[in-house]
Motif scaffolding. Structure first.
Motif, PDB file in Angstrom:
ATOM      1  N   HIS A 133       0.812  -1.224   0.000  1.00  0.00           N
ATOM      2  CA  HIS A 133       0.000   0.000   0.000  1.00  0.00           C
ATOM      3  C   HIS A 133       0.846   1.275   0.000  1.00  0.00           C
ATOM      4  O   HIS A 133       0.330   2.358  -0.214  1.00  0.00           O
ATOM      5  CB  HIS A 133      -0.950  -0.014   1.204  1.00  0.00           C
ATOM      6  N   GLY A 134       2.150   1.102   0.253  1.00  0.00           N
ATOM      7  CA  GLY A 134       3.068   2.235   0.195  1.00  0.00           C
ATOM      8  C   GLY A 134       3.105   2.880  -1.179  1.00  0.00           C
ATOM      9  O   GLY A 134       3.512   4.033  -1.326  1.00  0.00           O
ATOM     10  N   ALA A 135       2.659   2.151  -2.190  1.00  0.00           N
ATOM     11  CA  ALA A 135       2.634   2.680  -3.557  1.00  0.00           C
ATOM     12  C   ALA A 135       1.785   3.940  -3.668  1.00  0.00           C
ATOM     13  O   ALA A 135       1.930   4.716  -4.604  1.00  0.00           O
ATOM     14  CB  ALA A 135       2.100   1.617  -4.505  1.00  0.00           C
ATOM     15  N   PHE A 136       0.895   4.141  -2.691  1.00  0.00           N
ATOM     16  CA  PHE A 136       0.020   5.314  -2.711  1.00  0.00           C
ATOM     17  C   PHE A 136       0.554   6.437  -1.817  1.00  0.00           C
ATOM     18  O   PHE A 136      -0.125   7.423  -1.579  1.00  0.00           O
ATOM     19  CB  PHE A 136      -1.389   4.927  -2.236  1.00  0.00           C
ATOM     20  N   GLY A 137       1.771   6.258  -1.301  1.00  0.00           N
ATOM     21  CA  GLY A 137       2.281   7.247  -0.366  1.00  0.00           C
ATOM     22  C   GLY A 137       1.634   7.102   0.992  1.00  0.00           C
ATOM     23  O   GLY A 137       1.407   8.078   1.705  1.00  0.00           O
ATOM     24  N   ALA A 138       1.309   5.871   1.359  1.00  0.00           N
ATOM     25  CA  ALA A 138       0.809   5.574   2.698  1.00  0.00           C
ATOM     26  C   ALA A 138       1.904   4.821   3.437  1.00  0.00           C
ATOM     27  O   ALA A 138       2.694   4.120   2.818  1.00  0.00           O
ATOM     28  CB  ALA A 138      -0.450   4.719   2.618  1.00  0.00           C
ATOM     29  N   LEU A 139       1.947   4.989   4.761  1.00  0.00           N
ATOM     30  CA  LEU A 139       2.905   4.219   5.549  1.00  0.00           C
ATOM     31  C   LEU A 139       2.233   2.919   5.954  1.00  0.00           C
ATOM     32  O   LEU A 139       1.326   2.917   6.788  1.00  0.00           O
ATOM     33  CB  LEU A 139       3.326   5.016   6.786  1.00  0.00           C
ATOM     34  N   ALA A 140       2.645   1.823   5.330  1.00  0.00           N
ATOM     35  CA  ALA A 140       1.920   0.570   5.498  1.00  0.00           C
ATOM     36  C   ALA A 140       2.890  -0.548   5.829  1.00  0.00           C
ATOM     37  O   ALA A 140       3.888  -0.731   5.147  1.00  0.00           O
ATOM     38  CB  ALA A 140       1.174   0.234   4.204  1.00  0.00           C
ATOM     39  N   PHE A 141       2.611  -1.261   6.914  1.00  0.00           N
ATOM     40  CA  PHE A 141       3.533  -2.325   7.301  1.00  0.00           C
ATOM     41  C   PHE A 141       2.815  -3.498   7.961  1.00  0.00           C
ATOM     42  O   PHE A 141       1.716  -3.370   8.485  1.00  0.00           O
ATOM     43  CB  PHE A 141       4.642  -1.785   8.206  1.00  0.00           C
ATOM     44  N   GLY A 142       3.470  -4.639   7.922  1.00  0.00           N
ATOM     45  CA  GLY A 142       2.915  -5.869   8.477  1.00  0.00           C
ATOM     46  C   GLY A 142       3.153  -5.955   9.973  1.00  0.00           C
ATOM     47  O   GLY A 142       4.139  -5.435  10.482  1.00  0.00           O
ATOM     48  N   ILE A 143       2.243  -6.610  10.672  1.00  0.00           N
ATOM     49  CA  ILE A 143       2.347  -6.765  12.120  1.00  0.00           C
ATOM     50  C   ILE A 143       1.994  -8.197  12.509  1.00  0.00           C
ATOM     51  O   ILE A 143       1.395  -8.927  11.728  1.00  0.00           O
ATOM     52  CB  ILE A 143       1.417  -5.763  12.865  1.00  0.00           C
ATOM     53  N   GLY A 144       2.359  -8.572  13.722  1.00  0.00           N
ATOM     54  CA  GLY A 144       2.024  -9.901  14.234  1.00  0.00           C
ATOM     55  C   GLY A 144       0.647  -9.894  14.885  1.00  0.00           C
ATOM     56  O   GLY A 144       0.011  -8.843  15.021  1.00  0.00           O
ATOM     57  N   THR A 145       0.212 -11.069  15.293  1.00  0.00           N
ATOM     58  CA  THR A 145      -1.149 -11.205  15.817  1.00  0.00           C
ATOM     59  C   THR A 145      -1.368 -10.422  17.125  1.00  0.00           C
ATOM     60  O   THR A 145      -2.439  -9.859  17.338  1.00  0.00           O
ATOM     61  CB  THR A 145      -1.478 -12.699  15.998  1.00  0.00           C
ATOM     62  N   SER A 146      -0.351 -10.354  17.986  1.00  0.00           N
ATOM     63  CA  SER A 146      -0.510  -9.575  19.223  1.00  0.00           C
ATOM     64  C   SER A 146      -0.722  -8.099  18.891  1.00  0.00           C
ATOM     65  O   SER A 146      -1.493  -7.405  19.552  1.00  0.00           O
ATOM     66  CB  SER A 146       0.718  -9.703  20.122  1.00  0.00           C
ATOM     67  N   GLU A 147      -0.019  -7.643  17.861  1.00  0.00           N
ATOM     68  CA  GLU A 147      -0.197  -6.258  17.444  1.00  0.00           C
ATOM     69  C   GLU A 147      -1.560  -6.047  16.773  1.00  0.00           C
ATOM     70  O   GLU A 147      -2.158  -4.983  16.898  1.00  0.00           O
ATOM     71  CB  GLU A 147       0.943  -5.836  16.514  1.00  0.00           C
ATOM     72  N   VAL A 148      -2.043  -7.061  16.080  1.00  0.00           N
ATOM     73  CA  VAL A 148      -3.389  -6.983  15.507  1.00  0.00           C
ATOM     74  C   VAL A 148      -4.387  -6.746  16.643  1.00  0.00           C
ATOM     75  O   VAL A 148      -5.257  -5.864  16.565  1.00  0.00           O
ATOM     76  CB  VAL A 148      -3.749  -8.281  14.735  1.00  0.00           C
ATOM     77  N   GLU A 149      -4.207  -7.498  17.705  1.00  0.00           N
ATOM     78  CA  GLU A 149      -5.089  -7.333  18.861  1.00  0.00           C
ATOM     79  C   GLU A 149      -4.973  -5.919  19.437  1.00  0.00           C
ATOM     80  O   GLU A 149      -5.971  -5.282  19.776  1.00  0.00           O
ATOM     81  CB  GLU A 149      -4.725  -8.377  19.927  1.00  0.00           C
ATOM     82  N   HIS A 150      -3.746  -5.435  19.479  1.00  0.00           N
ATOM     83  CA  HIS A 150      -3.497  -4.085  19.997  1.00  0.00           C
ATOM     84  C   HIS A 150      -4.235  -3.030  19.166  1.00  0.00           C
ATOM     85  O   HIS A 150      -4.861  -2.119  19.710  1.00  0.00           O
ATOM     86  CB  HIS A 150      -1.994  -3.813  19.974  1.00  0.00           C
ATOM     87  N   VAL A 151      -4.155  -3.188  17.854  1.00  0.00           N
ATOM     88  CA  VAL A 151      -4.802  -2.208  16.974  1.00  0.00           C
ATOM     89  C   VAL A 151      -6.327  -2.351  17.053  1.00  0.00           C
ATOM     90  O   VAL A 151      -7.051  -1.351  17.093  1.00  0.00           O
ATOM     91  CB  VAL A 151      -4.310  -2.346  15.520  1.00  0.00           C
ATOM     92  N   LEU A 152      -6.803  -3.571  17.118  1.00  0.00           N
ATOM     93  CA  LEU A 152      -8.250  -3.756  17.252  1.00  0.00           C
ATOM     94  C   LEU A 152      -8.745  -3.024  18.508  1.00  0.00           C
ATOM     95  O   LEU A 152      -9.739  -2.307  18.476  1.00  0.00           O
ATOM     96  CB  LEU A 152      -8.605  -5.243  17.358  1.00  0.00           C
ATOM     97  N   ALA A 153      -8.003  -3.169  19.604  1.00  0.00           N
ATOM     98  CA  ALA A 153      -8.459  -2.616  20.879  1.00  0.00           C
ATOM     99  C   ALA A 153      -8.251  -1.114  20.996  1.00  0.00           C
ATOM    100  O   ALA A 153      -9.024  -0.425  21.656  1.00  0.00           O
ATOM    101  CB  ALA A 153      -7.754  -3.321  22.035  1.00  0.00           C
ATOM    102  N   THR A 154      -7.208  -0.593  20.346  1.00  0.00           N
ATOM    103  CA  THR A 154      -6.834   0.816  20.619  1.00  0.00           C
ATOM    104  C   THR A 154      -6.732   1.696  19.379  1.00  0.00           C
ATOM    105  O   THR A 154      -6.605   2.902  19.483  1.00  0.00           O
ATOM    106  CB  THR A 154      -5.459   0.877  21.316  1.00  0.00           C
ATOM    107  N   GLN A 155      -6.737   1.100  18.199  1.00  0.00           N
ATOM    108  CA  GLN A 155      -6.536   1.806  16.919  1.00  0.00           C
ATOM    109  C   GLN A 155      -5.174   2.521  16.872  1.00  0.00           C
ATOM    110  O   GLN A 155      -4.952   3.422  16.063  1.00  0.00           O
ATOM    111  CB  GLN A 155      -7.689   2.789  16.649  1.00  0.00           C
ATOM    112  N   THR A 156      -4.269   2.104  17.740  1.00  0.00           N
ATOM    113  CA  THR A 156      -2.918   2.687  17.753  1.00  0.00           C
ATOM    114  C   THR A 156      -1.896   1.561  17.892  1.00  0.00           C
ATOM    115  O   THR A 156      -2.249   0.431  18.198  1.00  0.00           O
ATOM    116  CB  THR A 156      -2.714   3.609  18.970  1.00  0.00           C
TER     117      THR A 156
END
Ligand code: SF4
Lengths: 468, 199
Positions: A133-156
């Motif tokens: 997704h960086g092709a659009f000038g977005a900062l986009a990176f892969g994360i692990g499952t614990s971080e997925v949980e973190h983002v689901l819960a906090t959006q950060t």
């Protein structure tokens, strides 16, 4: 003086404190079936909600079949995982683009196509190729499952900023040389850990000249160079691609958005921690010969000999790779015969990739020693390719024409290499067993894969006889 | 999150560069929706033949390294896919520490979430440890996160670097979602100022 990466980073800091990682806001969270069940379970155990279901989007791609979708899955464990995502999305209010939807596809093909991916955003997904997704000038990176949980819960996410790296591809690409060859050449040059700890910004005339599809191909494989993310500054092409997409801003919002997006550029005198320059004219169609994406050579060349190894460790890795790949040192690439071909994956399954393949395939039949399949990146691309007549060209030539998914990129479903089979593949990883235990993967561009499928061995697509 | 303070354990060398997460845990085992039980699939294609019988000569199958809990690896360990199943399987198999001269970024992050300590040492030191692990019977290392020190009983001693915040979280086994939620007000404030055109 700031880089594009600095700018996106700074505009997303929620909280900063000396000695601690910055807490950054996530604009878009993409989810799929494989890396999320444990994250949702974690939420449940702690009685937490998804903070922003409206910024979270899911689809099914990794483990799903690409044929006979009207039937129950043959793979019951995969089916259970798919069911889990359906249930989790319903329970937590997340929008899921399920198998019956025209939007369904590989997560990194689906999101840009729907206009979810936009310049200046921060985007994460439990998948390393989120760098696409960086092709659009977005900062986009892969994360692990614990971080997925973190983002689901906090959006950060608490994150340390990476360093800035600039990769400039100067001049113009020659005929027959594609975005895939550009990124394979870059990885070959800097190594599979050459960008570890960095975010890469790609620039230069050859990058600017690429279509959005081509730019996605380049950013997609940033991770194969070890980078946290890859970025390309948005320009008119980016805006043109996004205009009218379902989730793109509309009317007045569109104008405001574009005004803002136009400022998303690296300042003239911004400093990069590392800069690499590559001459586009020097890039040729590349073929990987080994079991790491950096083990590649130009199609006209030979694979290396032991004498080419830099040190004892590299000599050992050559030896291992030769053995696994069943190749001889200094063998010519064009003499390597294949028995499978795969055109697909989040690297090369977009409409432009299929057009490129169709040009080569038109009027030919695949070699009788080869079985080959084409798996579009989304059901929408599938439809478009059928409307444009590409699908007919593929089918006439003997290719299997499948439904959208990751398929043999990682072979979690039934699309898999048998022990000892050798495949020309447009995917992104040639690791041991990636496409099936004992399977041998050579990474190439769509036109190179198409040509190899027809010839039965690798050929230089620059010398191809095209049927008009 | 599981905490880590100090660990002493048997050392196994798997000294190859670029060991990717597809080797650590092949994709056919990613279909489970559980977080546990992945240890049996660790390095599956390297540990087992196609018929499911163990490969006698694979390092982790040698009796000498049975119950190893410290893994020595070549550079760029954990490259490839973001699957957290990779550190889950290492942890479930019994590993608490992985030592290499460089790790892939996402894998490195994931380890801290799982309670595995990834230690970065210079290549020469990793090579030295590898030869000790090969030559010395029952070769053990003590890895002390409190003091960022590693030593054996044969005169090897070194320090290592690790981000202070990560160290703090791992020492105390902190739940970082809980930590982030302490800033909930700031998150809400940030959300109020997001551009109007975003969906
Ligand atoms: S296509 Fe391949 S690389 Fe892309 S998301 Fe699917 S499995 Fe991952």
């Amino acid at each position: 003086m700031k880089t594009l990466y600095d700018k996106i980073w700074e505009s997303h800091i929620v909280h900063a404190e000396a000695g601690k990682p910055d807490l950054i806001y996530i604009d878009l969270h993409l989810i799929h079936e494989v890396t999320t069940p444990q994250a949702f379970e974690g939420l449940r155990l702690k009685n937490r909600k998804v903070r922003r279901p409206d910024l979270t989007f899911g689809t099914l791609d990794h483990a799903i079949p690409t044929i006979n979708r009207n039937l129950p899955f043959n793979d019951k464990i995969a089916e259970k995982q798919v069911e889990a995502l359906r249930k989790n999305c319903a329970e937590f209010g997340v929008k899921l683009f399920d198998l019956d939807r025209i939007e369904q596809g590989i997560i990194h093909v689906f999101a840009p196509e729907q206009g979810l991916t936009q310049p200046g955003q921060t985007i994460v997904c439990g998948d390393s190729h989120t760098s696409t997704h960086g092709a659009f000038g977005a900062l986009a990176f892969g994360i692990g499952t614990s971080e997925v949980e973190h983002v689901l819960a906090t959006q950060t996410l608490p994150q340390r900023k990476s360093k800035n790296m600039l990769v400039k591809v100067l001049g113009e690409l020659n005929f027959g040389v594609t975005a895939k060859d550009v990124i394979l050449a870059i990885i070959n040059e800097i190594g599979t850990d050459g960008a570890t700890g960095y975010v890469i910004e790609y620039a230069g005339q050859a990058i600017e000249n690429l279509s959005m599809e081509g730019r996605m191909t380049v950013c997609n494989m940033s991770i194969e160079a070890g980078a946290r993310a890859g970025l390309i500054a948005p320009d008119e092409k980016t805006f043109e691609y996004l205009r009218e997409k379902p989730f793109a801003p509309k009317s007045d919002d569109w104008k405001k958005a574009v005004e803002n997006w136009q400022t998303l550029k690296t300042d003239k005198d911004a400093k990069f921690d590392k800069t690499v320059e590559i001459d586009a004219a020097e890039i040729a169609p590349f073929v990987t010969w080994g079991t790491s994406p950096g083990m590649s050579v130009k199609v006209s060349a030979k694979i290396p000999d032991f004498a080419d190894a830099k040190d004892e460790n590299e000599r050992k890795s050559f030896e291992r790779a030769f053995e696994y790949m069943d190749l001889q040192p200094a063998q010519k690439i064009e003499e390597i015969e294949i028995n499978r071909a795969f055109i697909g994956s989040c690297t090369n399954s977009r409409i432009e990739d299929l057009r490129e393949a169709a040009k080569v395939i038109k009027g030919y039949k695949i070699s009788e020693n080869v079985s080959a399949m084409i798996v579009p990146g989304s059901m929408q691309i599938k439809k478009q390719a059928e409307e444009e007549g590409l699908a007919q060209i593929f089918v006439d030539a003997g290719f299997e024409w499948r439904d959208a998914g990751c398929s043999m990129c990682l072979a979690m479903n039934e699309d898999i290499l048998k022990d000892g089979e050798r495949c020309a593949s447009t995917s992104n990883r040639n690791f041991e067993g990636r496409q099936g235990r004992g399977g041998r993967t050579h990474l190439v561009s769509p036109s190179m894969a198409a040509a190899a499928a027809i010839a039965g061995h690798f050929v230089d697509v620059r010398n191809w006889k095209f049927n008009e | 999150m599981k905490n880590f303070t100090k660990h002493r354990g048997l050392v196994a060398p798997l000294y190859q560069a670029n060991i990717d997460t597809d080797q650590i845990i092949p994709k056919q085992f990613l279909k489970s929706i559980e977080r546990t039980g992945f240890g049996q699939f660790l390095f599956y294609d390297w540990r087992f033949n196609a018929d499911g019988m163990p490969k006698a000569d694979f390092v982790l199958n040698l009796p000498k390294y049975k119950n190893a809990s410290v893994l020595l690896a070549g550079k760029n360990f954990g490259c490839g896919s973001s699957r957290e199943h990779a550190p889950w399987s290492l942890e479930d198999f019994g590993f608490r520490v992985v030592i290499a001269s460089a790790f892939a970024d996402i894998f490195y992050n994931n380890c801290f979430k799982v309670g595995i300590l990834p230690v970065i040492l210079e290549e020469e030191k990793v090579a030295e440890l590898v030869s000790r692990a090969e030559e010395i019977e029952n070769y053990q290392l003590t890895v002390d996160l409190e003091n960022c020190k590693i030593n054996d009983s044969n005169g090897f001693e070194t320090t290592f670097n690790v981000d202070d915040f990560r160290r703090h979280c791992l020492l105390n086994g902190l739940d970082d979602i809980g930590l982030t939620l302490q800033h909930e007000e700031k998150i809400t404030k940030f959300e109020e100022n997001r551009p109007a055109w975003s969906f």
